[in-house]
Design a protein around this motif. Structure first.
Motif, PDB file in Angstrom:
ATOM      1  N   LYS A  95       0.831  -1.213   0.000  1.00  0.00           N
ATOM      2  CA  LYS A  95       0.000   0.000   0.000  1.00  0.00           C
ATOM      3  C   LYS A  95       0.854   1.247   0.000  1.00  0.00           C
ATOM      4  O   LYS A  95       0.590   2.201  -0.696  1.00  0.00           O
ATOM      5  CB  LYS A  95      -0.901   0.005   1.242  1.00  0.00           C
ATOM      6  N   VAL A  99       0.895   4.375  -2.990  1.00  0.00           N
ATOM      7  CA  VAL A  99       0.632   5.793  -2.768  1.00  0.00           C
ATOM      8  C   VAL A  99       1.972   6.488  -2.565  1.00  0.00           C
ATOM      9  O   VAL A  99       2.463   6.619  -1.469  1.00  0.00           O
ATOM     10  CB  VAL A  99      -0.279   5.974  -1.533  1.00  0.00           C
ATOM     11  N   TRP A 103       2.226   9.259  -7.512  1.00  0.00           N
ATOM     12  CA  TRP A 103       0.787   9.043  -7.463  1.00  0.00           C
ATOM     13  C   TRP A 103       0.082  10.370  -7.168  1.00  0.00           C
ATOM     14  O   TRP A 103      -0.861  10.753  -7.842  1.00  0.00           O
ATOM     15  CB  TRP A 103       0.484   8.002  -6.387  1.00  0.00           C
ATOM     16  N   GLN A 423      -6.880   6.463  -0.768  1.00  0.00           N
ATOM     17  CA  GLN A 423      -7.333   5.581  -1.846  1.00  0.00           C
ATOM     18  C   GLN A 423      -8.846   5.453  -1.851  1.00  0.00           C
ATOM     19  O   GLN A 423      -9.476   5.454  -2.914  1.00  0.00           O
ATOM     20  CB  GLN A 423      -6.658   4.213  -1.733  1.00  0.00           C
TER      21      GLN A 423
END
Lengths: 472, 472
Positions: A95, A99, A103, A423
């Motif tokens: 994860k 990110v 991004w 997200q």
């Protein structure tokens, strides 16, 4: 790719090559860094529309070339090649990788009009000095022909440089023309300095947290990036001295005035000690003051205390005047400026678009700039207060109350992961800036940077509340 | 530098440091490359206004640091440090070093209005589409607010990209949006590609002669640069194959359409063989077609034959529309474009000034562009003929008659050194472009590139004639 009629064997050979090229392209583009784990065979086969056996063959060939290596039971990893190991986080989850600085940049820069962008790092168009910009363009459209056709001199618009020298003088920095050059953008200013002063394997010190694109840029320079924790009055001086002695960084890159993302301001004491520590270590300091004009009154600046000896000042007007007429600058020792100008000729055949620098100069000289900034600062005081209240109702609290600027660096409710929140929010059309993209040590999982100027619509808080619930 | 009241000893210590900083600054800025000889002690002492003993002490300390080394009886030289040896010319005279790519750029870009510039690589302002440029600026000054304030999307103006895709389609290159991105400038396009694909120590092949700034740029990438002799129909194919096998270059960088500086045009046969030879060696080709619109009709293009598989196309409109609204582009394989976009975000936080790219788009779409270029081509046919006649009277003859463009690559009378001629002319306010700044092998001592659009004043020929006489 050209169409080819070919045998099955030739087709699968070219598919293997495509997979190899895609991986080596990502490595070359730094999207995969030394030590990073490659996508799993099955996942990558699906992504590229080829059979898993094609990916296996491609990975094997890349391993034979030494570009990647297989780790039994674990997968494939990018080789160190000739590069020193980057200091990656200990607890690097998939994860966290997803990110990352790119991004956030991509989401913000490519967001369509329907998306709300509290994670972006600039003001909405209607907060920018629009009328002055149009006036400057009309004025330039009537100007002398040469200006509109030529590359411009190697140091850039003498009009704008005179104005910048005046601003430096007001700060107490006695700079002469040979201390100053214009660049394409503020980011390119730092990039040029990196190419001029850094070698792969060098170490560079940044604040933790810091502007996320510093990290992306330094990654492209293949240097080791280390962080020093930032306090409400500047970097933690004890930690600063420790990391200087331990890592001997070539450069320390920092924001003065209003720190990005925390909104903190350097205290005179910290500034003075920082400079002495850096001098003892021969560390060069790059001071980016892109948010300087958001201050209610000027704070202590490193370049002012140091006098452009060991400190390099960079900046631009993309936050206050226009991000569309891009122009940056570097103020530094004359011998470094000479070398930087040559490097800029070699790599860009000049600096900013002369049209851009003249637009910026017109707007700065226009007389309306001070008044515009006074009004903007007042507007932002109100916005920061309003937004802080609304965030408080969601259990989100600022780490400190900034003196100026549009950012609030905030703690999320206990136990939440800001990457997951970001997200979840993206799925509903909200672009957020989760803490860890700003943190070299990835220690900001519970933090988020909010741009108050993009948070005046109720929908922002609805989506944010949803995202918090869903990730709790 | 801050004023300091200090003891004599401290002052001379700081002077030693200044000399050391000046030398290391030049090394860092690549003005002095590994293997280069440092200025003589006496000469540098005079230049810096210090005593020779100060320079001796500074050089000794730099040698102790390993940055330079002393060669008995010969002087001081820049160390190889961690860099591989650059291929330098065998017969490198001090004169050849003085007149180098940076010398020409600086003279041309920083020349004041009184100086005549037949050595510069662009058209005079009054030959450029001035009215269209002003119209574009006025139109933009009325446009939607977002455009004038924002950074723009990561690939750049969709308006301009659509127009560029249309142009690529006309050439027979089927490119989709994912093949294309905008950059700050044409030079920065090549620079990004270099950062993406090259490592220090790689070899890059260029034409001999070639655009001088290619060499300056590649030097900044710390690669080995080798040349292939250029013929009137493109690179010498036999030599091309030989150097490919011997040096295994990672990239081949070239001008198509109208070659800079020779004005030659690639023949279909050479293009085809070149592509096959490069493919066999896995050499990637960068094709810069910045002079394409100067052609009377299109010639064979590498990207058209190859289809953006192994060829990367770069370009800009600084020669035909405006060097003041700077904007370049890259057309390449989609996976490379993805990586290049990320690299551009990291190092420049975007591409061109959006205002610049919209100005260029307006001018391209405006309808007047084709007509302007037709007229410009006619004007240049006349100018090339006129200038060739006048040069002939001075014993200067073109190597070939170009099909288009503003450059004439000419032979000087036998025995003359174009570097010496250029230096003599500079003293009288004439900026010339001597052959060896274009030649990796330094084999163009008897050649000079003349920009016919800057050669319509009688004074040019008077000063040139004087310079020829004085250096004969």
């Amino acid at each position: 790719m050209p169409d080819t009629k070919s045998e099955d064997m030739t087709e699968s050979t070219s598919r293997i090559s495509e997979v190899m090229a895609a991986i080596s392209g990502r490595i070359a583009g730094r999207a995969l860094a030394p030590g990073d784990r490659l996508p799993s065979i099955r996942r990558f086969a699906a992504a590229m529309g080829v059979s898993p056996s094609t990916v296996v063959e491609a990975y094997d060939r890349l391993a034979a070339e030494g570009l990647i290596r297989a780790q039994r039971g674990s997968g494939f990893y990018v080789s160190q090649i000739a590069l020193p190991p980057l200091k990656l986080t200990e607890a690097e989850t998939p994860k966290a990788r997803a990110v990352d600085p790119f991004w956030v940049s991509r989401q913000s820069l490519d967001a369509d009009a329907a998306m709300l962008k509290p994670g972006c790092g600039w003001l909405p168009a209607d907060w920018m000095p629009d009328a002055a910009l149009r006036r400057a363009m009309r004025s330039l459209a009537k100007s002398d022909g040469d200006l509109l056709s030529y590359y411009g001199s190697t140091r850039g618009s003498s009009f704008l440089r005179r104005l910048l020298l005046g601003r430096l003088t007001e700060e107490g920095i006695s700079a002469a023309p040979e201390h100053l050059m214009l660049t394409s953008t503020g980011t390119q200013a730092l990039d040029l300095i990196g190419r001029f002063l850094l070698r792969p394997g060098d170490t560079v010190l940044v604040d933790d947290p810091c502007y996320f694109n510093f990290q992306a840029l330094l990654k492209a320079h293949q240097v080791t990036v280390v962080g020093v924790p930032y306090t409400p009055s500047g970097p933690d001086i004890a930690a600063f001295k420790t990391v200087l002695a331990a890592e001997r960084p070539r450069l320390y890159v920092t924001n003065s005035a209003i720190h990005n993302p925390t909104g903190a301001t350097l205290s005179p004491q910290v500034a003075h000690r920082l400079l002495n520590a850096a001098a003892g270590n021969e560390t060069i300091i790059v001071e980016d003051d892109i948010f300087a004009d958001f201050e209610p009154e000027p704070s202590t600046r490193l370049a002012a205390l140091d006098g452009l000896d060991r400190v390099i000042r960079i900046g631009s007007f993309s936050k206050t005047l226009s991000a569309s007429a891009r122009c940056g600058y570097i103020a530094a020792r004359p011998d470094w400026v000479e070398g930087l100008v040559d490097l800029q000729i070699a790599t860009n055949f000049g600096g900013p678009s002369p049209i851009s620098s003249e637009i910026i100069a017109h707007m700065l000289a226009g007389g309306g700039y001070r008044k515009h900034m006074e009004e903007l600062r007042r507007k932002l005081v109100r916005a920061r207060r309003e937004v802080a209240e609304r965030l408080f109702r969601l259990g989100i609290t600022p780490w400190l109350q900034p003196r100026g600027g549009f950012n609030l660096w905030c703690r999320l409710p206990e136990g939440l992961d800001s990457g997951e929140v970001a997200q979840a929010a993206l799925a509903e059309g909200l672009v957020l800036a989760p803490g860890n993209v700003f943190s070299v040590s990835q220690s900001a999982t519970g933090f988020m940077r909010f741009n108050v100027a993009h948070m005046l619509e109720p929908r922002v808080y609805q989506v944010l509340a949803d995202a918090l619930k869903r990730t709790a």
